[in-house]
Design an enzyme around this catalytic site. Structure first.
Site, PDB file in Angstrom:
ATOM      1  N   GLY A 227       0.780  -1.236   0.000  1.00 62.63           N
ATOM      2  CA  GLY A 227       0.000   0.000   0.000  1.00 62.63           C
ATOM      3  C   GLY A 227       0.815   1.291   0.000  1.00 62.63           C
TER       4      GLY A 227
ATOM      5  N   TYR B 272     -11.363   1.702  15.359  1.00 56.69           N
ATOM      6  CA  TYR B 272     -10.422   2.208  14.336  1.00 56.69           C
ATOM      7  C   TYR B 272     -10.436   3.741  14.340  1.00 56.69           C
ATOM      8  CZ  TYR B 272      -8.135   3.266   9.933  1.00 56.69           C
ATOM      9  OH  TYR B 272      -7.276   3.792   8.984  1.00 56.69           O
TER      10      TYR B 272
HETATM   11  P1  NDP Z   1      -1.904  -1.904   3.674  1.00 53.48           P
HETATM   12  O1  NDP Z   1      -2.624  -2.988   4.388  1.00 53.48           O
HETATM   13  O2  NDP Z   1      -1.737  -2.017   2.210  1.00 53.48           O
HETATM   14  O3  NDP Z   1      -0.465  -1.672   4.351  1.00 53.48           O
HETATM   15  C1  NDP Z   1      -0.299  -1.679   5.735  1.00 53.48           C
HETATM   16  C2  NDP Z   1       1.170  -1.791   6.074  1.00 53.48           C
HETATM   17  O4  NDP Z   1       1.309  -1.739   7.515  1.00 53.48           O
HETATM   18  C3  NDP Z   1       1.785  -3.079   5.616  1.00 53.48           C
HETATM   19  O5  NDP Z   1       3.029  -2.816   5.023  1.00 53.48           O
HETATM   20  C4  NDP Z   1       1.981  -3.880   6.882  1.00 53.48           C
HETATM   21  O6  NDP Z   1       3.153  -4.670   6.809  1.00 53.48           O
HETATM   22  C5  NDP Z   1       2.185  -2.765   7.917  1.00 53.48           C
HETATM   23  N1  NDP Z   1       1.894  -3.227   9.261  1.00 53.48           N
HETATM   24  C6  NDP Z   1       0.684  -3.587   9.778  1.00 53.48           C
HETATM   25  N2  NDP Z   1       0.819  -4.013  11.036  1.00 53.48           N
HETATM   26  C7  NDP Z   1       2.143  -3.920  11.350  1.00 53.48           C
HETATM   27  C8  NDP Z   1       2.915  -4.220  12.485  1.00 53.48           C
HETATM   28  N3  NDP Z   1       2.348  -4.701  13.591  1.00 53.48           N
HETATM   29  N4  NDP Z   1       4.243  -4.003  12.444  1.00 53.48           N
HETATM   30  C9  NDP Z   1       4.827  -3.505  11.345  1.00 53.48           C
HETATM   31  N5  NDP Z   1       4.156  -3.213  10.213  1.00 53.48           N
HETATM   32  C10 NDP Z   1       2.832  -3.421  10.219  1.00 53.48           C
HETATM   33  O7  NDP Z   1      -2.709  -0.559   4.033  1.00 53.48           O
HETATM   34  P2  NDP Z   1      -2.485   0.973   3.620  1.00 53.48           P
HETATM   35  O8  NDP Z   1      -1.240   1.161   2.875  1.00 53.48           O
HETATM   36  O9  NDP Z   1      -3.756   1.435   3.024  1.00 53.48           O
HETATM   37  O10 NDP Z   1      -2.390   1.614   5.078  1.00 53.48           O
HETATM   38  C11 NDP Z   1      -1.281   2.354   5.524  1.00 53.48           C
HETATM   39  C12 NDP Z   1      -1.757   3.332   6.579  1.00 53.48           C
HETATM   40  O11 NDP Z   1      -2.709   4.217   6.013  1.00 53.48           O
HETATM   41  C13 NDP Z   1      -2.446   2.713   7.793  1.00 53.48           C
HETATM   42  O12 NDP Z   1      -2.031   3.418   8.941  1.00 53.48           O
HETATM   43  C14 NDP Z   1      -3.928   2.971   7.529  1.00 53.48           C
HETATM   44  O13 NDP Z   1      -4.672   3.038   8.715  1.00 53.48           O
HETATM   45  C15 NDP Z   1      -3.855   4.305   6.834  1.00 53.48           C
HETATM   46  N6  NDP Z   1      -4.985   4.682   6.001  1.00 53.48           N
HETATM   47  C16 NDP Z   1      -5.405   3.901   4.951  1.00 53.48           C
HETATM   48  C17 NDP Z   1      -6.458   4.315   4.143  1.00 53.48           C
HETATM   49  C18 NDP Z   1      -6.983   3.494   3.021  1.00 53.48           C
HETATM   50  O14 NDP Z   1      -8.133   3.754   2.593  1.00 53.48           O
HETATM   51  N7  NDP Z   1      -6.235   2.537   2.477  1.00 53.48           N
HETATM   52  C19 NDP Z   1      -7.092   5.619   4.355  1.00 53.48           C
HETATM   53  C20 NDP Z   1      -6.595   6.344   5.496  1.00 53.48           C
HETATM   54  C21 NDP Z   1      -5.566   5.904   6.251  1.00 53.48           C
HETATM   55  P3  NDP Z   1       3.310  -6.184   7.333  1.00 53.48           P
HETATM   56  O15 NDP Z   1       1.965  -6.833   7.254  1.00 53.48           O
HETATM   57  O16 NDP Z   1       4.335  -6.752   6.419  1.00 53.48           O
HETATM   58  O17 NDP Z   1       3.823  -6.021   8.722  1.00 53.48           O
HETATM   59  C1  8X3 Z   2      -9.226   4.430   6.153  1.00 55.04           C
HETATM   60  C2  8X3 Z   2     -10.365   5.248   5.646  1.00 55.04           C
HETATM   61  O1  8X3 Z   2     -12.897   5.401   5.660  1.00 55.04           O
HETATM   62  O2  8X3 Z   2     -11.904   3.256   5.133  1.00 55.04           O
HETATM   63  O3  8X3 Z   2      -8.600   5.052   7.209  1.00 55.04           O
HETATM   64  O4  8X3 Z   2     -11.888   4.079   7.391  1.00 55.04           O
HETATM   65  S1  8X3 Z   2     -11.819   4.436   5.988  1.00 55.04           S
END
Ligand code: NDP
Ligand code: 8X3
Length: 252
Positions: free
Chosen positions: A13, A153
């Site tokens: 991501g 969340y």
């Molecule tokens: P993904 O699931 O694609 O990526 C999440 C990343 O976080 C992975 O690389 C995963 O790596 C890592 N991760 C999760 N848990 C752990 C852990 N315990 N230790 C180390 N690494 C961890 O999601 P996104 O890229 O979408 O999300 C990234 C951020 O953006 C998050 O904080 C999410 O809440 C936020 N976000 C996302 C949105 C969306 O709509 N996608 C919108 C708003 C915010 P691995 O599993 O290898 O550890």
């Molecule tokens: C991720 C955005 O709206 O899916 O933080 O919760 S939402």
């Protein structure tokens, strides 16, 4: 000299897209996440493609010991971290509070709040010592407005909002910038994790809207960290055009 950025959650991501874009823009990178195989192949690919140095550190941000060992164990030249992107995070489950799974709650709280804090606690002193730095926290529109079933969340992302504001105040006199970026709907592995591997259900939040991509967010991260030293974007909310906030989206 190349700048150094440390990105958590670089195996997927936003984090992975940011690693690709920063490497293309001549950053040396510390990439982290739990999935070693993904980190290893990203490290090889980016080093070969862009001629930058990449350190891959596999650890779980929920573990204080793993975080501290990873940062304390950095070779001296890698401790000069210019940018920390606190991106690792997740949503697990989507239930009314009375039906919530408390193990899911623990995972979100431990990763999104405590993990971000452990990383900040480990890296901020290095930035204070060198007299500059930039911490980029990935919040969410879910940290600005709450929505049905989002309870815990949303709570974790409201915490990121408060912690980002507080961190900015505490680091003010040390010339360390703090930016919170709050994305709305972006299609990554996020939703697959939220729906516990159900790929069909995972598509539903994005149906009928032109959602953001991980590359969109990476571009914004590159923009905020490229501003001149006297400028800092403190808080940035970004969503698809079809999304007004965490609650209202217009689906075609
Ligand atoms: P993904 O699931 O694609 O990526 C999440 C990343 O976080 C992975 O690389 C995963 O790596 C890592 N991760 C999760 N848990 C752990 C852990 N315990 N230790 C180390 N690494 C961890 O999601 P996104 O890229 O979408 O999300 C990234 C951020 O953006 C998050 O904080 C999410 O809440 C936020 N976000 C996302 C949105 C969306 O709509 N996608 C919108 C708003 C915010 P691995 O599993 O290898 O550890
Ligand atoms: C991720 C955005 O709206 O899916 O933080 O919760 S939402």
């Amino acid at each position: 000299m190349k700048r150094i950025a440390l990105i958590t959650g670089a195996t997927s991501g936003f984090g992975e897209a940011t690693a690709r874009l920063l490497a293309e823009n001549s950053y040396n990178l510390i990439i982290s996440g739990r999935r070693k195989d993904r980190l290893g192949s990203l490290q090889k690919e980016l080093a070969a493609k862009f001629g930058v140095d990449i350190l891959a550190l596999s650890f779980d941000v929920r573990s204080k010991e793993e975080v501290n060992n990873a940062i304390d164990g950095l070779p001296q030249e890698w401790k000069k971290i210019d940018v920390l992107v606190n991106n690792a995070g997740l949503a697990v489950g989507l239930e009314h509070i009375q039906n919530g799974n408390t193990d899911d709650w623990d995972r979100m709280i431990d990763t999104n709040i405590k993990g971000l804090l452990y990383m900040t606690r480990a890296v901020a002193p290095l930035m204070v010592e060198q007299g500059h730095g930039h911490i980029v926290n990935i919040g969410s529109t879910a940290g600005k407005d709450v929505y049905e079933n989002g309870n815990v969340y949303c709570g974790t992302k409201f915490a990121v909002d408060a912690i980002s504001k507080a961190t900015r105040i505490d680091l003010l006199k040390h010339n360390v910038k703090v930016t919170q970026i709050c994305p709305g709907l972006a299609e990554t592995e996020f939703s697959i994790v939220r729906f516990k591997g159900d790929k069909e259900k995972a598509k539903t939040p994005y149906a009928g809207i032109d959602a953001m991509t991980a590359e969109d967010i990476a571009g914004i991260i590159l923009y905020v960290i490229s501003l001149p030293p006297h400028l800092c974007i403190n808080d940035l909310v970004v969503s698809p055009t079809a999304q007004a906030n965490a609650i209202y989206t217009y689906k075609k």
